[in-house]
Write an enzyme that holds these catalytic residues in place. Sequence first.
Site, PDB file in Angstrom:
ATOM      1  N   SER A 259       5.360  -7.682  -5.584  1.00  0.00           N
ATOM      2  CA  SER A 259       4.740  -8.176  -4.360  1.00  0.00           C
ATOM      3  C   SER A 259       4.825  -9.704  -4.248  1.00  0.00           C
ATOM      4  O   SER A 259       5.902 -10.265  -4.383  1.00  0.00           O
ATOM      5  CB  SER A 259       3.304  -7.666  -4.315  1.00  0.00           C
ATOM      6  OG  SER A 259       2.898  -7.550  -2.997  1.00  0.00           O
ATOM      7  N   LYS A 263       8.096 -12.246  -5.043  1.00  0.00           N
ATOM      8  CA  LYS A 263       8.658 -13.395  -4.312  1.00  0.00           C
ATOM      9  C   LYS A 263       8.850 -14.542  -5.316  1.00  0.00           C
ATOM     10  O   LYS A 263       9.867 -15.232  -5.326  1.00  0.00           O
ATOM     11  CB  LYS A 263       7.711 -13.836  -3.184  1.00  0.00           C
ATOM     12  CG  LYS A 263       7.270 -12.707  -2.206  1.00  0.00           C
ATOM     13  CD  LYS A 263       6.352 -13.243  -1.107  1.00  0.00           C
ATOM     14  CE  LYS A 263       5.298 -12.268  -0.575  1.00  0.00           C
ATOM     15  NZ  LYS A 263       5.695 -11.124   0.177  1.00  0.00           N
ATOM     16  N   TRP A 350       4.665  -2.184   5.150  1.00  0.00           N
ATOM     17  CA  TRP A 350       4.339  -3.607   5.352  1.00  0.00           C
ATOM     18  C   TRP A 350       5.421  -4.496   4.745  1.00  0.00           C
ATOM     19  O   TRP A 350       5.753  -5.557   5.263  1.00  0.00           O
ATOM     20  CB  TRP A 350       2.975  -3.861   4.699  1.00  0.00           C
ATOM     21  CG  TRP A 350       2.393  -5.231   4.779  1.00  0.00           C
ATOM     22  CD1 TRP A 350       2.051  -6.013   3.717  1.00  0.00           C
ATOM     23  CD2 TRP A 350       2.020  -5.978   5.942  1.00  0.00           C
ATOM     24  NE1 TRP A 350       1.504  -7.198   4.154  1.00  0.00           N
ATOM     25  CE2 TRP A 350       1.470  -7.202   5.521  1.00  0.00           C
ATOM     26  CE3 TRP A 350       2.112  -5.725   7.320  1.00  0.00           C
ATOM     27  CZ2 TRP A 350       1.012  -8.174   6.401  1.00  0.00           C
ATOM     28  CZ3 TRP A 350       1.658  -6.698   8.203  1.00  0.00           C
ATOM     29  CH2 TRP A 350       1.118  -7.901   7.736  1.00  0.00           C
ATOM     30  N   HIS A 400       2.631   0.890  -2.421  1.00  0.00           N
ATOM     31  CA  HIS A 400       2.856  -0.475  -2.890  1.00  0.00           C
ATOM     32  C   HIS A 400       2.205  -0.605  -4.276  1.00  0.00           C
ATOM     33  O   HIS A 400       0.980  -0.685  -4.389  1.00  0.00           O
ATOM     34  CB  HIS A 400       2.167  -1.405  -1.885  1.00  0.00           C
ATOM     35  CG  HIS A 400       2.377  -2.857  -2.125  1.00  0.00           C
ATOM     36  ND1 HIS A 400       3.584  -3.473  -1.940  1.00  0.00           N
ATOM     37  CD2 HIS A 400       1.519  -3.826  -2.544  1.00  0.00           C
ATOM     38  CE1 HIS A 400       3.464  -4.758  -2.208  1.00  0.00           C
ATOM     39  NE2 HIS A 400       2.227  -5.004  -2.593  1.00  0.00           N
TER      40      HIS A 400
HETATM   41  C1  GCU Z   1      -0.207  -9.102   1.136  1.00  0.00           C
HETATM   42  C2  GCU Z   1       0.890  -9.962   1.695  1.00  0.00           C
HETATM   43  C3  GCU Z   1       2.247  -9.607   1.109  1.00  0.00           C
HETATM   44  C4  GCU Z   1       2.168  -9.597  -0.396  1.00  0.00           C
HETATM   45  C5  GCU Z   1       1.046  -8.710  -0.861  1.00  0.00           C
HETATM   46  C6  GCU Z   1       0.781  -8.711  -2.363  1.00  0.00           C
HETATM   47  O1  GCU Z   1      -0.059  -7.786   1.576  1.00  0.00           O
HETATM   48  O2  GCU Z   1       0.872  -9.823   3.090  1.00  0.00           O
HETATM   49  O3  GCU Z   1       3.217 -10.535   1.533  1.00  0.00           O
HETATM   50  O4  GCU Z   1       3.397  -9.225  -0.952  1.00  0.00           O
HETATM   51  O5  GCU Z   1      -0.157  -9.138  -0.262  1.00  0.00           O
HETATM   52  O6  GCU Z   1       1.114  -9.651  -3.043  1.00  0.00           O
HETATM   53  O7  GCU Z   1       0.153  -7.752  -2.823  1.00  0.00           O
END
Ligand code: GCU
Length: 419
Positions: A259, A263, A350, A400
């Site tokens: 997540s 990144k 998402w 997720h």
């Molecule tokens: C939120 C955010 C995402 C991210 C996620 C996470 O949903 O919008 O961009 O990847 O958190 O880190 O769990």
Amino acid sequence: MKTAACFVYFLFVTAMSYTQSEPNYDESKVPKFRVPDPLTTFAGEGIGSSAEWEEKRRPELYAFFEGQVYGKVPGTLEEFSFKLLEEDDNAFGGKAKRKQVAISLKKNNRSLSFNILLYLPKGSTDAPIFLGYNFHGNHTVTTDPKVFITQAWNRNSDDLGIRDNTATEASRGARKNRWAIEKMLDAGYGLATIYYGEVDPDKNDFSDGLHSLFYREGQQRPKPNEWGSIAAWAFGLSRAMDYLENDVNISKVIVFGHSRLGKAALWAGATDKRFSGVISNDSGCGGAALSKRKFGETVGQINRSFPHWFCDSFQQYNENEKTLPVDQHQLLALMAPRPLYVASALKDEWADPRGEFLSAHYASPVYALYGKEGIVAPQMPRIDQAIHKTLAYHIRTGEHDVTDYDWENYIAWAKAFVE
Ligand code: GCU
């Protein structure tokens, strides 16, 4: 005057309802867009070889992501040191050696320290290692009672029993389902993990964390093209790499993240070629997913919800993805020719699984320049049917998250592709 004020208010409300509209989850509403070609320079010149890629195209793409998306690191550290806090040759029921090490960074008379937890397969002298951040503290990845509980600011979580932004014994092992440590050890891999909040607390506050070490006199936040939190987390991963190179005999380090931390893993892989492989687990917007599809989370949404993640310059693309001269497949291409695994989850709309897949597909021509295979076919594979190539992809059943299925695939792929 009153009428004018009303009109301005009307414009404001209309603009807000436009910018904060519901996310799109309908494939038929994905806008038509041109995918920026990784093999044509900004000036329009074609790239035909890995040498041209490295000399002309990679540097300009890298510079764009650095200056306009994640932000530049403003300078270098003055001091780096590490200290062994604890070790045990018989961790994990005798399967592993455990080490806990404090890494200290210094600049401008300010310092920051974070702990790395290391499990190495017992008896192995140069095991490959997965390196990744965890979300709530090293003690959450295992029930091992010897792992220190982080003292750093922690996001409150009812599920994990974290209150007053402070972790306690209640969260020990609470995220062990995301870390298949035993599977890694059995396969001959080690794990190195760090609580990301010790490197930079995940809040829109630039007074603390890594950024503050680099401020010039009077500075309180990074400049518009200077680093946000994702770049700071990536920098921390590189410092962990410095430590690993200095203290343990490693053959290779594969940087992993889920997540937002996926990144960070991608940006770390792009900025630091010492990482032998990179894994993006459900990294979504600003990670592996294409921004121009505007499916699920968008650039505007992510910049409004998490204004500290990217550099401020990135905000000019809020609701304005079409003017972005790059897209995230070109971030993926910066890893080439090193092995890269992009993974999605079916119910994680998402994060735009299809956008993550297409990104891997569109990055593949860069891998081909090196004679390495990627995701050649433009059709998504079936659910739970992983494609293992140098550039790998899977979409698995479920939410997720990070599951055993993900780790089984990462381990099998690493064995086959990470040289
Ligand atoms: C939120 C955010 C995402 C991210 C996620 C996470 O949903 O919008 O961009 O990847 O958190 O880190 O769990």
